[in-house]
Write an enzyme that holds these catalytic residues in place. Structure first.
Site, mmCIF file in Angstrom:
data_model
loop_
_atom_site.group_PDB
_atom_site.id
_atom_site.type_symbol
_atom_site.label_atom_id
_atom_site.label_comp_id
_atom_site.label_asym_id
_atom_site.label_seq_id
_atom_site.Cartn_x
_atom_site.Cartn_y
_atom_site.Cartn_z
ATOM 1 N N GLU A 165 -23.058 -34.231 23.796
ATOM 2 C CA GLU A 165 -21.687 -34.712 23.710
ATOM 3 C C GLU A 165 -21.247 -34.993 25.146
ATOM 4 O O GLU A 165 -21.385 -34.130 26.018
ATOM 5 C CB GLU A 165 -20.785 -33.648 23.082
ATOM 6 C CG GLU A 165 -19.383 -34.190 22.897
ATOM 7 C CD GLU A 165 -18.383 -33.191 22.317
ATOM 8 O OE1 GLU A 165 -18.785 -32.097 21.906
ATOM 9 O OE2 GLU A 165 -17.193 -33.557 22.311
ATOM 10 N N LYS A 171 -19.643 -25.236 28.138
ATOM 11 C CA LYS A 171 -19.021 -26.354 28.860
ATOM 12 C C LYS A 171 -17.549 -26.097 29.121
ATOM 13 O O LYS A 171 -17.011 -26.569 30.114
ATOM 14 C CB LYS A 171 -19.220 -27.640 28.066
ATOM 15 C CG LYS A 171 -20.550 -28.304 28.440
ATOM 16 C CD LYS A 171 -20.636 -29.683 27.886
ATOM 17 C CE LYS A 171 -21.509 -29.662 26.663
ATOM 18 N NZ LYS A 171 -21.605 -30.932 25.990
ATOM 19 N N ARG A 212 -30.744 -20.751 21.775
ATOM 20 C CA ARG A 212 -30.225 -21.307 23.020
ATOM 21 C C ARG A 212 -30.826 -20.571 24.206
ATOM 22 O O ARG A 212 -31.167 -19.394 24.097
ATOM 23 C CB ARG A 212 -28.713 -21.078 23.145
ATOM 24 C CG ARG A 212 -27.859 -21.668 22.101
ATOM 25 C CD ARG A 212 -26.419 -21.241 22.349
ATOM 26 N NE ARG A 212 -25.768 -22.114 23.307
ATOM 27 C CZ ARG A 212 -25.241 -23.292 22.991
ATOM 28 N NH1 ARG A 212 -25.277 -23.734 21.762
ATOM 29 N NH2 ARG A 212 -24.660 -24.021 23.902
HETATM 30 P P1 ATP Z 1 -20.986 -26.371 24.417
HETATM 31 O O1 ATP Z 1 -20.920 -25.677 23.084
HETATM 32 O O2 ATP Z 1 -20.957 -25.477 25.588
HETATM 33 O O3 ATP Z 1 -20.021 -27.519 24.533
HETATM 34 P P2 ATP Z 1 -23.042 -27.911 23.259
HETATM 35 O O4 ATP Z 1 -24.188 -27.207 22.688
HETATM 36 O O5 ATP Z 1 -21.992 -28.333 22.297
HETATM 37 O O6 ATP Z 1 -22.434 -27.049 24.428
HETATM 38 P P3 ATP Z 1 -24.026 -30.545 23.484
HETATM 39 O O7 ATP Z 1 -23.745 -31.587 24.480
HETATM 40 O O8 ATP Z 1 -23.524 -30.763 22.104
HETATM 41 O O9 ATP Z 1 -23.492 -29.184 24.063
HETATM 42 O O10 ATP Z 1 -25.581 -30.238 23.443
HETATM 43 C C1 ATP Z 1 -26.553 -31.231 23.283
HETATM 44 C C2 ATP Z 1 -27.825 -30.607 22.800
HETATM 45 O O11 ATP Z 1 -28.282 -29.618 23.727
HETATM 46 C C3 ATP Z 1 -27.627 -29.925 21.475
HETATM 47 O O12 ATP Z 1 -28.720 -30.242 20.640
HETATM 48 C C4 ATP Z 1 -27.606 -28.472 21.814
HETATM 49 O O13 ATP Z 1 -28.077 -27.688 20.764
HETATM 50 C C5 ATP Z 1 -28.501 -28.403 23.046
HETATM 51 N N1 ATP Z 1 -28.094 -27.280 23.892
HETATM 52 C C6 ATP Z 1 -26.880 -27.051 24.423
HETATM 53 N N2 ATP Z 1 -26.855 -25.887 25.082
HETATM 54 C C7 ATP Z 1 -28.093 -25.357 24.984
HETATM 55 C C8 ATP Z 1 -28.710 -24.149 25.456
HETATM 56 N N3 ATP Z 1 -28.034 -23.262 26.178
HETATM 57 N N4 ATP Z 1 -30.009 -23.953 25.165
HETATM 58 C C9 ATP Z 1 -30.698 -24.851 24.453
HETATM 59 N N5 ATP Z 1 -30.185 -25.994 23.969
HETATM 60 C C10 ATP Z 1 -28.899 -26.257 24.221
HETATM 61 MG MG MG Z 2 -22.197 -29.690 20.712
#
Ligand code: ATP
Ligand code: MG
Length: 557
Positions: free
Chosen positions: A33, A270, A260
């Site tokens: 995102e 984020k 994660r």
């Molecule tokens: P946040 O919840 O902090 O906003 P997010 O997971 O929503 O982070 P995205 O941009 O949606 O962030 O993530 C893109 C991809 O990266 C998704 O498939 C997510 O599952 C993966 N991802 C995000 N954070 C992690 C992590 N700490 N470890 C492994 N994969 C991750």
């Molecule tokens: Mg997300």
């Protein structure tokens, strides 16, 4: 670095799918995102998705999951593209935005309404929440659940046309308000959002699909075979499957969840990272203390080391908290192998060599790497005045001190053994200079029968270049900032950055391009920062030479 990818449960599922003929190729995607910069957790997902596509001769898409326009922007889109490329991956012509599918998603919503699988609901967000039930109690049906098909179609079209204000109506899936899985209790598929300018679609829409609806359909439209996501989406999988089963999409991807990456002494959400940037607690998304890809790059991490780290931590379903030392040891291995050696004095103390022999060389040949002939050697300027590190001299040495003391001897690395004859001090009693004599017999080696244990680094005063050096420590003082509900900012390490402005480096690193890495002997690995200008270099310490993590007090080192 490893040549063969380590296997994991996801690769085993893929192997079985290919062996059983379920799929002939593998197609994955990385779906960020664009509401922040990528961090090391995203790197785990990138390495997994792009790595699998690479190893199986398949393809991986980059898709921006841009259904939440008020927090997203083009700066984030561009930074994400740059970071994925820098990590070494290529989406070729497969760059997508979920917003590319808004029209199709809308069409599928009409299809759901026509199948009596979705309805327009007039409950407020609060009422909807109140009627959703709990883990132990079923939810209650919305009074709007049994609206007729035509009324639903009419209202949904008018929602799109902008006739209704924000929050007045939603489109909900008609699944089961009594489902033990709360995600299946008639989840919202569309919300009304007026007045937002979407970074891709501008003001074309006032109706936005939810993530849970958009994601599975986007996957299906792109022909994704294996949709890899983090564990928090496990409970959403039945809804994922419901979506792809109930609309006319070309394929039915399989969602597989993995845990994660969590890293000690930092934050990865984020929301928190945004707070650090917006409140000026760090200097930006690429501050070298940030766990972002941009921050790690500026800190001096190589993309190979980040990929290797992601391989080393592996992919499982178990929740885990990885030690920062593990990330550091990966980059240390990488730089130990590849970084040229150089000398830099971080806390300079002037040393005057009072008896320089006439035949003393004006420069000294030094190997660029102790284990790598192929990296060659260089000429390090030498002269009658040099700088050594203040910490390599002690008037009152602690027990076991092997460096310079009054009347004692030490070797200047690659050059002579010197003896400290006189300690010069200022009016406050601060040591300002040492006057030393060289032993002309000791150039580059100890003569027979003479042993000098201590070897210290140095830089010639005449040719040394004044530099700024930034020493970084962990950003937080505790392994899990904000644990137990406290404000994570109370756990910030006030000494996470120490800037030394009077350092002296030898000419070679001083002239290097931004991004070049060096081992400053005995001090650690350093990278030339983007703030460097000719004549005034700036170095960031990437990592210390040894694992001092945990043994060191916060602020030390
Ligand atoms: P946040 O919840 O902090 O906003 P997010 O997971 O929503 O982070 P995205 O941009 O949606 O962030 O993530 C893109 C991809 O990266 C998704 O498939 C997510 O599952 C993966 N991802 C995000 N954070 C992690 C992590 N700490 N470890 C492994 N994969 C991750
Ligand atoms: Mg997300």
């Amino acid at each position: 670095m490893s040549d063969t990818p380590r296997t994991n449960f996801i690769r085993q599922i893929i192997d079985a799918d290919l062996a059983g003929g379920k799929h002939r190729t593998v197609h994955t995607r990385f779906p960020p995102e664009p509401n922040g910069y990528l961090h090391i957790g995203h790197a785990k997902s990138i390495v997994l998705n792009f790595g699998i596509a690479e190893d199986y001769g398949g393809t991986c898409n980059l898709r921006f999951d841009d259904t939440n326009p008020h927090k997203e922007n083009v700066e984030f889109v561009e930074s994400i593209k740059a970071d994925v490329r820098w990590l070494g991956y290529d989406w070729q012509d497969r760059l997508y935005f979920a917003s590319d599918y808004f029209e199709k998603l809308y069409g599928f919503a009409i299809e759901l309404i026509e199948k009596d699988l979705a309805y327009v609901c007039d409950l407020s967000a609060e009422q909807t929440r109140a009627m959703r039930g709990t883990l132990t109690e079923p939810g209650q049906d919305s009074p709007y659940r049994n609206r007729g098909r035509d009324e639903n179609l009419d209202l949904f079209r008018r929602m799109r046309a902008g006739e209704f204000p924000d929050g007045s109506r939603t489109l909900r899936a008609k699944i089961d308000m009594a489902s033990p899985n709360i995600n299946l209790r008639d989840p919202v598929l569309y919300r009304i959002r007026h007045g937002v300018i979407h970074h891709q679609t501008g003001n074309a829409w006032c109706l936005y699909p939810t993530y849970d609806y958009t994601h599975p359909i986007s996957d299906a439209l792109e022909g994704i075979t294996h949709s890899l996501c983090t564990l928090e989406f496990e409970d959403h999988r039945p809804l994922y499957d419901w979506c792809v089963q109930n609309v006319s999409v070309p394929c039915q991807p399989r969602q597989i969840e993995f845990s994660r990456l969590n890293l000690e002494y930092t934050v990865m959400s984020k929301r928190r990272l945004t707070q650090l940037v917006e409140e000026g607690i760090v200097a930006g998304w690429d501050d070298p203390r940030m766990p972002t890809i941009a921050g790690l790059r500026r800190r001096g991490f190589t993309s190979a080391s980040i990929r290797e780290f992601c391989e080393r931590i592996g992919v499982t379903k178990a929740e885990n908290l990885v030690e920062m030392g593990m990330l550091e040891s990966t980059i240390r291995d990488d730089l130990d192998r590849d970084a040229p050696r150089a000398m830099a004095v971080l806390r300079p103390l002037r040393v005057v060599l009072t008896n320089m022999p006439a035949e003393a060389p004006t420069s000294i040949t030094a190997q660029n790497h102790p284990k790598r002939e192929d990296m060659g050697s260089r000429q390090v300027p030498f002269g009658a005045e040099v700088y050594i590190d203040r910490e390599d001299f002690a008037e009152d040495p602690p027990k076991g001190f092997k460096r310079l003391v009054p009347g004692g001897e030490v070797r200047l690395r690659n050059a002579y053994v010197i003896r400290c004859d006189e300690v010069v001090k200022d009016a406050d009693g601060q040591v300002t200079e040492l006057r030393c004599s060289v032993d002309p017999e000791t150039l580059g080696k100890n003569p027979e029968g003479r042993k000098v244990k201590g070897v210290i680094h140095w830089v010639a005063a005449a040719q040394g270049v004044r530099a700024t050096v930034r020493l970084y420590d962990r950003l937080f003082t505790v392994p899990q900032p904000g644990a137990g509900g406290r404000d994570f900012r109370t756990d910030l390490n006030p000494h996470s950055l120490r800037t030394l402005t009077d350092c002296i480096v030898e000419p070679l690193p001083a002239d290097a391009e931004s991004g070049a890495c060096f081992q400053f002997e005995r001090e650690g690995y350093f990278v030339v920062d983007a703030d460097s200008v000719p004549g005034a270099p700036v170095f960031n310490r990437t990592v210390t030479l040894r694992d001092t993590w945990g043994k060191r007090q916060a602020g030390g080192g």
